[in-house]
Design a protein around this motif. Structure first.
Motif, PDB file in Angstrom:
ATOM      1  N   VAL A  64       0.914   5.842  -0.034  1.00  0.00           N
ATOM      2  CA  VAL A  64       0.323   7.183  -0.098  1.00  0.00           C
ATOM      3  C   VAL A  64       1.169   7.945  -1.121  1.00  0.00           C
ATOM      4  O   VAL A  64       2.363   7.686  -1.254  1.00  0.00           O
ATOM      5  CB  VAL A  64       0.318   7.914   1.271  1.00  0.00           C
ATOM      6  CG1 VAL A  64      -0.599   7.215   2.242  1.00  0.00           C
ATOM      7  CG2 VAL A  64       1.716   8.067   1.857  1.00  0.00           C
ATOM      8  N   GLN A  98      -3.191  17.492  -9.566  1.00  0.00           N
ATOM      9  CA  GLN A  98      -4.040  16.301  -9.465  1.00  0.00           C
ATOM     10  C   GLN A  98      -3.832  15.375 -10.663  1.00  0.00           C
ATOM     11  O   GLN A  98      -3.843  14.147 -10.529  1.00  0.00           O
ATOM     12  CB  GLN A  98      -5.517  16.687  -9.333  1.00  0.00           C
ATOM     13  CG  GLN A  98      -5.895  17.333  -8.013  1.00  0.00           C
ATOM     14  CD  GLN A  98      -5.605  16.465  -6.790  1.00  0.00           C
ATOM     15  OE1 GLN A  98      -5.463  15.259  -6.866  1.00  0.00           O
ATOM     16  NE2 GLN A  98      -5.493  17.111  -5.630  1.00  0.00           N
ATOM     17  N   ILE A 141       0.966  13.171   7.375  1.00  0.00           N
ATOM     18  CA  ILE A 141       1.249  11.960   6.591  1.00  0.00           C
ATOM     19  C   ILE A 141       1.707  10.833   7.520  1.00  0.00           C
ATOM     20  O   ILE A 141       1.270   9.686   7.392  1.00  0.00           O
ATOM     21  CB  ILE A 141       2.325  12.257   5.502  1.00  0.00           C
ATOM     22  CG1 ILE A 141       1.792  13.287   4.487  1.00  0.00           C
ATOM     23  CG2 ILE A 141       2.750  10.973   4.784  1.00  0.00           C
ATOM     24  CD1 ILE A 141       2.853  13.897   3.581  1.00  0.00           C
ATOM     25  N   THR A 168      -2.684   2.600  -4.226  1.00  0.00           N
ATOM     26  CA  THR A 168      -2.676   3.929  -3.609  1.00  0.00           C
ATOM     27  C   THR A 168      -3.879   4.073  -2.691  1.00  0.00           C
ATOM     28  O   THR A 168      -5.020   3.951  -3.136  1.00  0.00           O
ATOM     29  CB  THR A 168      -2.701   5.030  -4.695  1.00  0.00           C
ATOM     30  OG1 THR A 168      -1.564   4.855  -5.545  1.00  0.00           O
ATOM     31  CG2 THR A 168      -2.654   6.409  -4.069  1.00  0.00           C
ATOM     32  N   VAL A 169      -3.601   4.345  -1.427  1.00  0.00           N
ATOM     33  CA  VAL A 169      -4.667   4.454  -0.426  1.00  0.00           C
ATOM     34  C   VAL A 169      -5.122   5.901  -0.262  1.00  0.00           C
ATOM     35  O   VAL A 169      -6.301   6.182  -0.104  1.00  0.00           O
ATOM     36  CB  VAL A 169      -4.180   3.880   0.939  1.00  0.00           C
ATOM     37  CG1 VAL A 169      -5.248   4.047   2.015  1.00  0.00           C
ATOM     38  CG2 VAL A 169      -3.803   2.411   0.792  1.00  0.00           C
ATOM     39  N   LYS A 170      -4.183   6.829  -0.343  1.00  0.00           N
ATOM     40  CA  LYS A 170      -4.535   8.244  -0.155  1.00  0.00           C
ATOM     41  C   LYS A 170      -3.502   9.127  -0.836  1.00  0.00           C
ATOM     42  O   LYS A 170      -2.348   8.745  -0.993  1.00  0.00           O
ATOM     43  CB  LYS A 170      -4.586   8.572   1.350  1.00  0.00           C
ATOM     44  CG  LYS A 170      -5.155   9.972   1.676  1.00  0.00           C
ATOM     45  CD  LYS A 170      -5.321  10.157   3.169  1.00  0.00           C
ATOM     46  CE  LYS A 170      -5.659  11.600   3.548  1.00  0.00           C
ATOM     47  NZ  LYS A 170      -6.983  12.029   3.064  1.00  0.00           N
ATOM     48  N   ARG A 171      -3.960  10.326  -1.253  1.00  0.00           N
ATOM     49  CA  ARG A 171      -3.032  11.308  -1.814  1.00  0.00           C
ATOM     50  C   ARG A 171      -3.008  12.563  -0.944  1.00  0.00           C
ATOM     51  O   ARG A 171      -4.036  12.980  -0.414  1.00  0.00           O
ATOM     52  CB  ARG A 171      -3.385  11.641  -3.263  1.00  0.00           C
ATOM     53  CG  ARG A 171      -4.802  12.087  -3.506  1.00  0.00           C
ATOM     54  CD  ARG A 171      -5.036  12.447  -4.967  1.00  0.00           C
ATOM     55  NE  ARG A 171      -5.082  11.286  -5.838  1.00  0.00           N
ATOM     56  CZ  ARG A 171      -5.135  11.345  -7.168  1.00  0.00           C
ATOM     57  NH1 ARG A 171      -5.162  12.513  -7.772  1.00  0.00           N
ATOM     58  NH2 ARG A 171      -5.179  10.252  -7.891  1.00  0.00           N
ATOM     59  N   PHE A 172      -1.846  13.124  -0.804  1.00  0.00           N
ATOM     60  CA  PHE A 172      -1.671  14.354  -0.016  1.00  0.00           C
ATOM     61  C   PHE A 172      -1.114  15.444  -0.920  1.00  0.00           C
ATOM     62  O   PHE A 172      -0.197  15.190  -1.718  1.00  0.00           O
ATOM     63  CB  PHE A 172      -0.684  14.140   1.138  1.00  0.00           C
ATOM     64  CG  PHE A 172      -1.171  13.211   2.216  1.00  0.00           C
ATOM     65  CD1 PHE A 172      -1.869  13.694   3.312  1.00  0.00           C
ATOM     66  CD2 PHE A 172      -0.923  11.844   2.139  1.00  0.00           C
ATOM     67  CE1 PHE A 172      -2.323  12.835   4.313  1.00  0.00           C
ATOM     68  CE2 PHE A 172      -1.364  10.967   3.129  1.00  0.00           C
ATOM     69  CZ  PHE A 172      -2.064  11.480   4.216  1.00  0.00           C
ATOM     70  N   THR A 180       0.843  -1.195   0.000  1.00  0.00           N
ATOM     71  CA  THR A 180       0.000   0.000   0.000  1.00  0.00           C
ATOM     72  C   THR A 180       0.879   1.246   0.000  1.00  0.00           C
ATOM     73  O   THR A 180       2.003   1.226   0.502  1.00  0.00           O
ATOM     74  CB  THR A 180      -0.924   0.020   1.228  1.00  0.00           C
ATOM     75  OG1 THR A 180      -0.126  -0.162   2.411  1.00  0.00           O
ATOM     76  CG2 THR A 180      -1.969  -1.071   1.150  1.00  0.00           C
ATOM     77  N   HIS A 200      -2.906   3.485   9.370  1.00  0.00           N
ATOM     78  CA  HIS A 200      -3.382   2.552   8.344  1.00  0.00           C
ATOM     79  C   HIS A 200      -2.325   1.532   7.932  1.00  0.00           C
ATOM     80  O   HIS A 200      -2.532   0.783   6.972  1.00  0.00           O
ATOM     81  CB  HIS A 200      -3.882   3.327   7.117  1.00  0.00           C
ATOM     82  CG  HIS A 200      -5.064   4.189   7.410  1.00  0.00           C
ATOM     83  ND1 HIS A 200      -4.949   5.474   7.901  1.00  0.00           N
ATOM     84  CD2 HIS A 200      -6.403   3.942   7.312  1.00  0.00           C
ATOM     85  CE1 HIS A 200      -6.165   5.984   8.069  1.00  0.00           C
ATOM     86  NE2 HIS A 200      -7.056   5.072   7.718  1.00  0.00           N
ATOM     87  N   PHE A 220      -1.186   9.272   9.383  1.00  0.00           N
ATOM     88  CA  PHE A 220      -2.018   8.442   8.505  1.00  0.00           C
ATOM     89  C   PHE A 220      -1.322   7.103   8.223  1.00  0.00           C
ATOM     90  O   PHE A 220      -1.956   6.040   8.260  1.00  0.00           O
ATOM     91  CB  PHE A 220      -2.302   9.180   7.182  1.00  0.00           C
ATOM     92  CG  PHE A 220      -3.225   8.423   6.268  1.00  0.00           C
ATOM     93  CD1 PHE A 220      -4.604   8.570   6.353  1.00  0.00           C
ATOM     94  CD2 PHE A 220      -2.716   7.525   5.317  1.00  0.00           C
ATOM     95  CE1 PHE A 220      -5.454   7.846   5.514  1.00  0.00           C
ATOM     96  CE2 PHE A 220      -3.558   6.809   4.472  1.00  0.00           C
ATOM     97  CZ  PHE A 220      -4.937   6.970   4.580  1.00  0.00           C
TER      98      PHE A 220
END
Length: 397
Positions: free
Chosen positions: A15, A30, A72, A47-51, A13, A79, A75
């Motif tokens: 980010v 983006q 970050i 990809t679990v999340k984008r910052f 996983t 997770h 998170f």
């Protein structure tokens, strides 16, 4: 047993992190992160999340600000994330500082692209090119993770008086780089001989952004089975096929796909692949019209072609995947969301200063028109080479 299989199939996983800097809009950031997520997917990560963070320039110590880095970190911990991927190249200091803070694997865009190239390399040529690019990328970024390198050579006699571990590793890498460059020079000479042996046949090169359908089009044209899939960099090695349209033979080559922010180490090490573009008589610039950023991709490829000195070559711009294209403005009122080829001919795309064609290689749409256009271009070049055969050439019916 089922649990064991699930464990083996568990994907890493991630980010992903990008900056909205001066001159870069949030929308563009983006788009970059969409592409970074696709790169991560291609390499086998989820990809679990984008910052994102708005900053005039990246923080020299930690790329993002301290508050964002803390966010970050929390998170990742909560997770149990495996890695953090940054959309721009990180300096050795940034890698060290971020790694210390986040305590997970840290990759930047170049690192990720190199990793994908390494997994995709099949031939000795591609493997050598990728290995060279990796070592050139790693040399200025040596950290404690490279302290095992001397063991690859046994370590005996490698360490000079008072020489630190990092100096030893640096010297080993420089030695590897020299050997790989010598090997590539030999490969380049062999490829030049191969290209010379192809005689005077007209040479056509497929160019374009990665994942635009070049290999699918080549399969359609040459009836060959070139590896094609919906992933970035499916093709690394240049594939050359002899194609005959009507009574004119020519050579068609499929080259590695371009991408935004392509690591310069790769551009340099893939010189022999780019020579196929430089030495071609005609370029087929394939564009995935269904991609939301296709205009940006089109410009990126044109810039790369200009960089390698091939901008003045005769070119046909092939707008591909029209079956998946949806109009987003710029059409006359009343045009439905899936415009026809006639509709597309009324747009800026057909007003370029190059020959333009709209097709779907996958669905076999408008391929006959494309072959007709290609035949005329190849015929023109062929006649200048073999004028005494002019009476043999037939018009494409």
């Amino acid at each position: 047993m089922g649990d064991l299989n699930q464990l083996e199939e568990k994907r890493e996983t991630a980010v992903i992190i990008g900056l909205i800097t001066d001159g870069v809009t949030e929308e563009l950031t983006q788009e970059y992160l969409d592409e970074l997520a696709f790169l991560a997917e291609t390499s086998g990560a989820t990809t679990v999340k984008r910052f994102t963070q708005k900053m005039p320039l990246p923080n020299v110590a930690t790329f993002v600000g301290k508050g964002k880095l803390q966010e970050i970190k929390e998170f990742i911990k909560e997770h149990e994330i495996d890695m953090a991927i940054f959309d721009d190249d990180l300096s050795p200091t940034q890698i060290r500082n971020i790694e210390r803070e986040l305590n997970v694997k840290i990759l930047d865009r170049s690192n990720l692209i190199l990793d994908i190239f390494a997994s995709r390399a099949r031939t000795a040529d591609a493997k050598t090119q990728v290995e060279l690019a990796q070592y050139e990328y790693l040399l200025p970024r040596l950290t404690r993770m490279w302290t095992h390198l001397e063991r690859q050579k046994g370590g005996i006699g490698m360490r000079g008086p008072g020489e630190t571990q990092i100096e030893t590793d640096r010297r080993i890498i420089k030695d590897k780089i020299s050997r790989l460059k010598a090997k590539l020079e030999k490969i380049d000479k062999q490829k030049k001989v191969q290209r010379g042996n192809r005689g005077k046949l007209v040479r056509v090169a497929l160019v374009g952004y990665t994942n635009v359908g070049k290999s699918t089009l080549m399969n359609r044209m040459s009836k060959s089975d070139v590896f094609a899939e919906n992933k970035l960099f499916a093709t690394l090695d240049t594939t050359v096929r002899k194609v005959v349209i009507k009574n004119i033979p020519f050579l068609l080559s499929d080259t590695v796909g371009f991408i935004r922010k392509l690591p310069h180490q790769l551009v340099e090490s893939f010189k022999s692949t780019l020579d196929e573009v430089r030495e071609a008589d005609l370029l087929l610039h394939v564009v995935d019209i269904s991609h939301s950023s296709f205009e940006d991709h089109f410009n990126t490829v044109n810039e790369t072609i200009a960089e390698i000195g091939a901008a003045d070559k005769p070119t046909i711009v092939v707008f591909n995947k029209i079956d998946a294209y949806k109009a987003s403005g710029g059409f006359e009122e009343g045009i439905h969301s899936k415009p026809s080829i006639e509709d597309l001919k009324k747009t800026w795309m057909s007003k370029l200063d190059k020959k333009v064609i709209f097709i779907s290689a996958y669905e076999n749409l408008n391929i006959d028109e494309f072959k007709k256009m290609l035949y005329k271009e190849v015929r023109q070049i062929h006649i200048t080479r073999f004028p005494y055969n002019d009476f043999l050439y037939q018009e494409y019916e």
